[in-house]
Design an enzyme around this catalytic site. Sequence first.
Site, mmCIF file in Angstrom:
data_model
loop_
_atom_site.group_PDB
_atom_site.id
_atom_site.type_symbol
_atom_site.label_atom_id
_atom_site.label_comp_id
_atom_site.label_asym_id
_atom_site.label_seq_id
_atom_site.Cartn_x
_atom_site.Cartn_y
_atom_site.Cartn_z
ATOM 1 N N ASP A 83 -2.405 -4.736 -3.737
ATOM 2 C CA ASP A 83 -2.858 -3.732 -2.764
ATOM 3 C C ASP A 83 -4.316 -3.400 -3.095
ATOM 4 O O ASP A 83 -4.640 -3.051 -4.227
ATOM 5 C CB ASP A 83 -1.985 -2.474 -2.879
ATOM 6 C CG ASP A 83 -2.256 -1.478 -1.761
ATOM 7 O OD1 ASP A 83 -1.311 -1.127 -1.045
ATOM 8 O OD2 ASP A 83 -3.420 -1.051 -1.614
ATOM 9 N N ASP A 131 -4.114 -4.751 3.877
ATOM 10 C CA ASP A 131 -4.656 -4.812 2.508
ATOM 11 C C ASP A 131 -3.593 -5.035 1.442
ATOM 12 O O ASP A 131 -3.848 -4.805 0.267
ATOM 13 C CB ASP A 131 -5.490 -3.552 2.206
ATOM 14 C CG ASP A 131 -4.656 -2.412 1.652
ATOM 15 O OD1 ASP A 131 -3.493 -2.268 2.076
ATOM 16 O OD2 ASP A 131 -5.173 -1.675 0.792
ATOM 17 N N GLU A 132 -2.406 -5.490 1.839
ATOM 18 C CA GLU A 132 -1.389 -5.713 0.803
ATOM 19 C C GLU A 132 -0.546 -6.949 1.094
ATOM 20 O O GLU A 132 -0.334 -7.309 2.251
ATOM 21 C CB GLU A 132 -0.487 -4.484 0.635
ATOM 22 C CG GLU A 132 0.290 -4.156 1.851
ATOM 23 C CD GLU A 132 1.229 -2.974 1.686
ATOM 24 O OE1 GLU A 132 1.953 -2.898 0.672
ATOM 25 O OE2 GLU A 132 1.257 -2.151 2.602
HETATM 26 P P1 TTP Z 1 -3.650 1.924 1.791
HETATM 27 O O1 TTP Z 1 -3.481 0.719 0.914
HETATM 28 O O2 TTP Z 1 -2.477 2.827 1.969
HETATM 29 O O3 TTP Z 1 -4.829 2.830 1.245
HETATM 30 P P2 TTP Z 1 -6.194 2.432 0.580
HETATM 31 O O4 TTP Z 1 -6.306 0.954 0.362
HETATM 32 O O5 TTP Z 1 -7.304 3.011 1.385
HETATM 33 O O6 TTP Z 1 -6.167 3.199 -0.801
HETATM 34 P P3 TTP Z 1 -5.310 2.850 -2.120
HETATM 35 O O7 TTP Z 1 -6.327 2.595 -3.190
HETATM 36 O O8 TTP Z 1 -4.507 4.084 -2.393
HETATM 37 O O9 TTP Z 1 -4.482 1.643 -1.813
HETATM 38 O O10 TTP Z 1 -4.109 1.478 3.235
HETATM 39 C C1 TTP Z 1 -4.978 0.373 3.455
HETATM 40 C C2 TTP Z 1 -5.932 0.657 4.586
HETATM 41 O O11 TTP Z 1 -5.214 0.949 5.770
HETATM 42 C C3 TTP Z 1 -6.826 1.858 4.331
HETATM 43 O O12 TTP Z 1 -8.001 1.516 3.615
HETATM 44 C C4 TTP Z 1 -7.114 2.352 5.717
HETATM 45 C C5 TTP Z 1 -5.895 1.966 6.526
HETATM 46 N N1 TTP Z 1 -5.044 3.160 6.722
HETATM 47 C C6 TTP Z 1 -5.202 3.903 7.886
HETATM 48 O O13 TTP Z 1 -6.012 3.555 8.751
HETATM 49 N N2 TTP Z 1 -4.435 5.023 8.062
HETATM 50 C C7 TTP Z 1 -3.528 5.450 7.128
HETATM 51 O O14 TTP Z 1 -2.859 6.493 7.318
HETATM 52 C C8 TTP Z 1 -3.373 4.674 5.930
HETATM 53 C C9 TTP Z 1 -2.390 5.106 4.858
HETATM 54 C C10 TTP Z 1 -4.152 3.544 5.775
HETATM 55 MG MG MG Z 2 -4.736 -0.105 -0.519
#
Ligand code: TTP
Ligand code: MG
Length: 357
Positions: free
Chosen positions: A8, A114-115
């Site tokens: 992720d 992103d995962e």
């Molecule tokens: P995430 O992997 O949940 O968050 P992140 O990568 O920003 O942070 P982390 O380091 O905690 O993993 O989500 C991936 C992307 O998806 C995030 O950068 C933006 C998008 N996203 C949204 O647009 N709305 C949301 O509510 C969430 C949770 C994510």
């Molecule tokens: Mg993330």
Amino acid sequence: MRIIAHIDMDAFFASVEERNKPRLNGLPIAVGSDPQDGKGRGVVSTANYAAREYGIHSALPISTAWFLSEEARKCGKPGVVFITPNMHEYEETSAKIMEIVRSYANVVEEASIDEAYFDLSKTGSFAKAQKIGEAIKKEIGKKEALTASIGIGPNKLVAKLASDFQKPDGLTVVLPKEVRAFMLKNKLRKIPGIGPKTADELLERGIGTIADLQALDRFELELAVGKQGLYLYEKARGMDEAPLIEEWIAKSISEQETLQHDTLVGETIIGLLRKLSGQVYARFTQSDFVTFKTVGITVRFEGFETKTRVKTLPVATNDRTQFEFETLKLLLPFLDARENPKRKAIRLIGIKIEKLE
Ligand code: TTP
Ligand code: MG
């Protein structure tokens, strides 16, 4: 022996912006809708870790993020840099990261932008799997100048929790014999399916932690919570047999937008619906998919009450007129007494297509 990894990206959208605009280095960043000096009505997509220290996170109203930024500035800290999303850029970066992951594993499930889960069972040992995790992180750093967190465990559930365990830039390996103890280090809410409502219901029965769940045998749990009991029994112990889904059939294309003002004016709402369905359809035609079978809408009312409605078509289609007609049919009841007896104003509209082939 199964060895499953989950990757992720860290603060994904914000990290891509930070990488692309070196002048932002070290500053707090929130990617999301336009804050309009605190009057903006959308939400934060994500925040980098500097902005998270101000209390800014995904799904927070953008106006609250603006307020938190102003408060920080009053204390002499840097103000937040607000950026509207560049989806195209994030999608391209995502594709390059997935390509790197695929060069190390042949079974990969792309779970979101992103995962991804990937199967490292063939390496034969957790030590070798860990080396691959390190190599992937290094290659992403070198080629994409981004950090990722990776978790490795005996199944998807444990791998996902492990990737989240030491964010950012983490690598956490959980051996089979460590699973039960590892689960205790995670909050109950991290178990998929335990939302705020289920958590409240469990708490009423005296279950507030994973340790509370582990203390009950499957019969006691079934007695306490009904048919969800067996599921919770297994998940609390880190047991999960779910396979990786390579062809991500559940994948969807969606768009949503907050209206400038809460409204129930049909013309405005249907206008936004048309615009969003145009955007979704354009992304669909640019994708590798040729048909979709399910169409869905989201309606958020003033006060944030949110409803979704989906329609699965008898046959898969790629027909734009049919798509627009179906979304309109799902929306119209929200404009009158059928789905909106109190005639509440609408705040946001979303549209998605699913079951893409
Ligand atoms: P995430 O992997 O949940 O968050 P992140 O990568 O920003 O942070 P982390 O380091 O905690 O993993 O989500 C991936 C992307 O998806 C995030 O950068 C933006 C998008 N996203 C949204 O647009 N709305 C949301 O509510 C969430 C949770 C994510
Ligand atoms: Mg993330």
